[in-house]
Design a protein around this motif. Structure first.
Motif, PDB file in Angstrom:
ATOM      1  N   MET A   1       3.215  -1.196  13.140  1.00  0.00           N
ATOM      2  CA  MET A   1       3.865  -2.158  12.247  1.00  0.00           C
ATOM      3  C   MET A   1       3.758  -1.719  10.785  1.00  0.00           C
ATOM      4  SD  MET A   1       1.212  -5.405  12.270  1.00  0.00           S
ATOM      5  CE  MET A   1       2.169  -6.258  11.016  1.00  0.00           C
ATOM      6  N   PHE A   2       2.659  -1.063  10.427  1.00  0.00           N
ATOM      7  CA  PHE A   2       2.508  -0.589   9.052  1.00  0.00           C
ATOM      8  C   PHE A   2       3.386   0.635   8.806  1.00  0.00           C
ATOM      9  CE2 PHE A   2      -2.051  -2.406   9.218  1.00  0.00           C
ATOM     10  CZ  PHE A   2      -1.561  -3.676   8.935  1.00  0.00           C
ATOM     11  N   LEU A   3       3.450   1.530   9.778  1.00  0.00           N
ATOM     12  CA  LEU A   3       4.310   2.700   9.625  1.00  0.00           C
ATOM     13  C   LEU A   3       5.761   2.279   9.444  1.00  0.00           C
ATOM     14  CD1 LEU A   3       4.292   6.069  11.421  1.00  0.00           C
ATOM     15  CD2 LEU A   3       6.350   4.678  11.563  1.00  0.00           C
TER      16      LEU A   3
ATOM     17  N   PHE B   1       8.087   3.091   6.288  1.00  0.00           N
ATOM     18  CA  PHE B   1       9.199   4.019   6.458  1.00  0.00           C
ATOM     19  C   PHE B   1      10.495   3.436   5.912  1.00  0.00           C
ATOM     20  CE2 PHE B   1      12.386   6.594   8.585  1.00  0.00           C
ATOM     21  CZ  PHE B   1      11.838   7.857   8.443  1.00  0.00           C
ATOM     22  N   GLY B   2      10.602   2.130   5.938  1.00  0.00           N
ATOM     23  CA  GLY B   2      11.790   1.496   5.375  1.00  0.00           C
ATOM     24  C   GLY B   2      12.009   1.874   3.917  1.00  0.00           C
TER      25      GLY B   2
ATOM     26  N   TYR C   1       0.872  -1.170   0.000  1.00  0.00           N
ATOM     27  CA  TYR C   1       0.000   0.000   0.000  1.00  0.00           C
ATOM     28  C   TYR C   1       0.907   1.217   0.000  1.00  0.00           C
ATOM     29  CZ  TYR C   1      -4.129   2.818   1.100  1.00  0.00           C
ATOM     30  OH  TYR C   1      -5.154   3.731   1.052  1.00  0.00           O
ATOM     31  N   PRO C   2       0.806   2.085  -0.966  1.00  0.00           N
ATOM     32  CA  PRO C   2       1.787   3.177  -1.133  1.00  0.00           C
ATOM     33  C   PRO C   2       1.703   4.232  -0.037  1.00  0.00           C
ATOM     34  CG  PRO C   2      -0.051   3.494  -2.617  1.00  0.00           C
ATOM     35  CD  PRO C   2      -0.258   2.143  -1.991  1.00  0.00           C
ATOM     36  N   ILE C   3       2.743   5.050   0.033  1.00  0.00           N
ATOM     37  CA  ILE C   3       2.786   6.195   0.934  1.00  0.00           C
ATOM     38  C   ILE C   3       2.192   7.389   0.200  1.00  0.00           C
ATOM     39  CG2 ILE C   3       4.271   7.753   2.246  1.00  0.00           C
ATOM     40  CD1 ILE C   3       6.370   5.463   2.242  1.00  0.00           C
ATOM     41  N   VAL C   4       1.257   8.055   0.838  1.00  0.00           N
ATOM     42  CA  VAL C   4       0.694   9.265   0.256  1.00  0.00           C
ATOM     43  C   VAL C   4       1.618  10.430   0.603  1.00  0.00           C
ATOM     44  CG1 VAL C   4      -1.241  10.872   0.274  1.00  0.00           C
ATOM     45  CG2 VAL C   4      -1.668   8.406   0.393  1.00  0.00           C
ATOM     46  N   LYS C   5       1.984  11.209  -0.418  1.00  0.00           N
ATOM     47  CA  LYS C   5       2.819  12.381  -0.227  1.00  0.00           C
ATOM     48  C   LYS C   5       2.138  13.594  -0.845  1.00  0.00           C
ATOM     49  CE  LYS C   5       7.283  14.463  -1.373  1.00  0.00           C
ATOM     50  NZ  LYS C   5       8.422  14.430  -2.309  1.00  0.00           N
TER      51      LYS C   5
END
Length: 242
Positions: free
Chosen positions: A149-151, A155-156, A133-137
């Motif tokens: 755990m998802f964060l 973040f990795g 699931y992508p990171i929204v920027k």
């Protein structure tokens, strides 16, 4: 010039103590290891105007902003709406994200899940190929979930992409309290404006009474600051160094 960062932790459950906060602690350690100067951490409630004001302020002053929490499908998940407000843009369905939700939820798609596809206009999806699931920027704001755990998994993906020159840290453990060396430390700190000096008393151990830290990005300057402090104190006070 080094990058700066702010963290916005969002959620009534954090401020009420119902959930033990883990994300800010994790991000603080990570940003330090990455050589990014963390300037501010805000803990705020689930309120659109408050979230928008803090995000707007940090985004205008810092290189990166990281938000955690408020991105699910329930009524109190309002982070993305607030970020749209912070940048004065509408919030609208992102077709790529919507399709991902359809594929994941299938027959369980409903109005609440549909809300999760609403993003501020102009938002990017980072890590589409690498992350489940992508990171929204949005501009310089990275939006993370509140589940630790998802964060951490997300973040990795950013770690290597944002990392800069790491900090160099020297630690000096002393058998005396701060009053014995405070004046000397203040004078030395004034001579090294590119090095940070810290002094931290300890009362829960017999091994030492104070830990002095010397840190910066230039290893040679840190070493000079360390040596200047050591030369200014009685060498018998030094318990150990690290």
């Amino acid at each position: 010039m080094a990058s700066t960062a702010g963290i916005v932790v969002i959620g009534n459950e954090v401020l009420s103590g119902k959930v033990e906060e883990e994300n800010a602690k994790f991000l603080i350690r990570e940003l330090y290891a990455m050589g990014i100067d963390l300037m501010r951490v805000a803990f705020i409630r689930d309120d659109v105007d408050t979230i928008a004001a803090d995000v707007r302020d940090m985004a205008s002053r810092f290189t990166h902003v990281f938000t955690t929490g408020g991105v699910g499908s329930t009524h109190d998940d309002m982070t993305l709406t607030a970020i749209a407000q912070a940048f004065d843009v509408p919030i609208e369905r992102n077709p790529t994200l919507h399709q991902m939700l359809v594929e994941h939820f299938g027959e369980r798609m409903n109005e609440a899940v549909e809300r999760m596809a609403l993003l501020p206009r102009g938002a990017e999806l980072c890590g589409l190929e690498e992350l489940r699931y992508p990171i929204v920027k949005m501009n310089n704001v990275y939006v993370f979930p509140g589940v630790p755990m998802f964060l951490r998994a997300k973040f990795g993906f950013l770690r290597a992409r944002l990392a800069e020159t790491p900090f160099v840290l020297e630690q000096i453990f002393l058998s005396v309290s701060e009053d014995r060396f405070a004046e000397a430390l203040t004078a030395i700190a004034g001579r090294f404006d590119d090095v940070d000096f810290g002094s931290y008393p300890r009362f829960d151990t017999d091994e030492f009474k104070t830990k002095v830290t010397v840190e910066g990005r230039d290893a040679s300057r840190v070493a000079e600051g360390r040596d200047a402090f050591l030369a200014a104190i009685d060498p018998t006070w030094v318990v150990r160094r690290a």
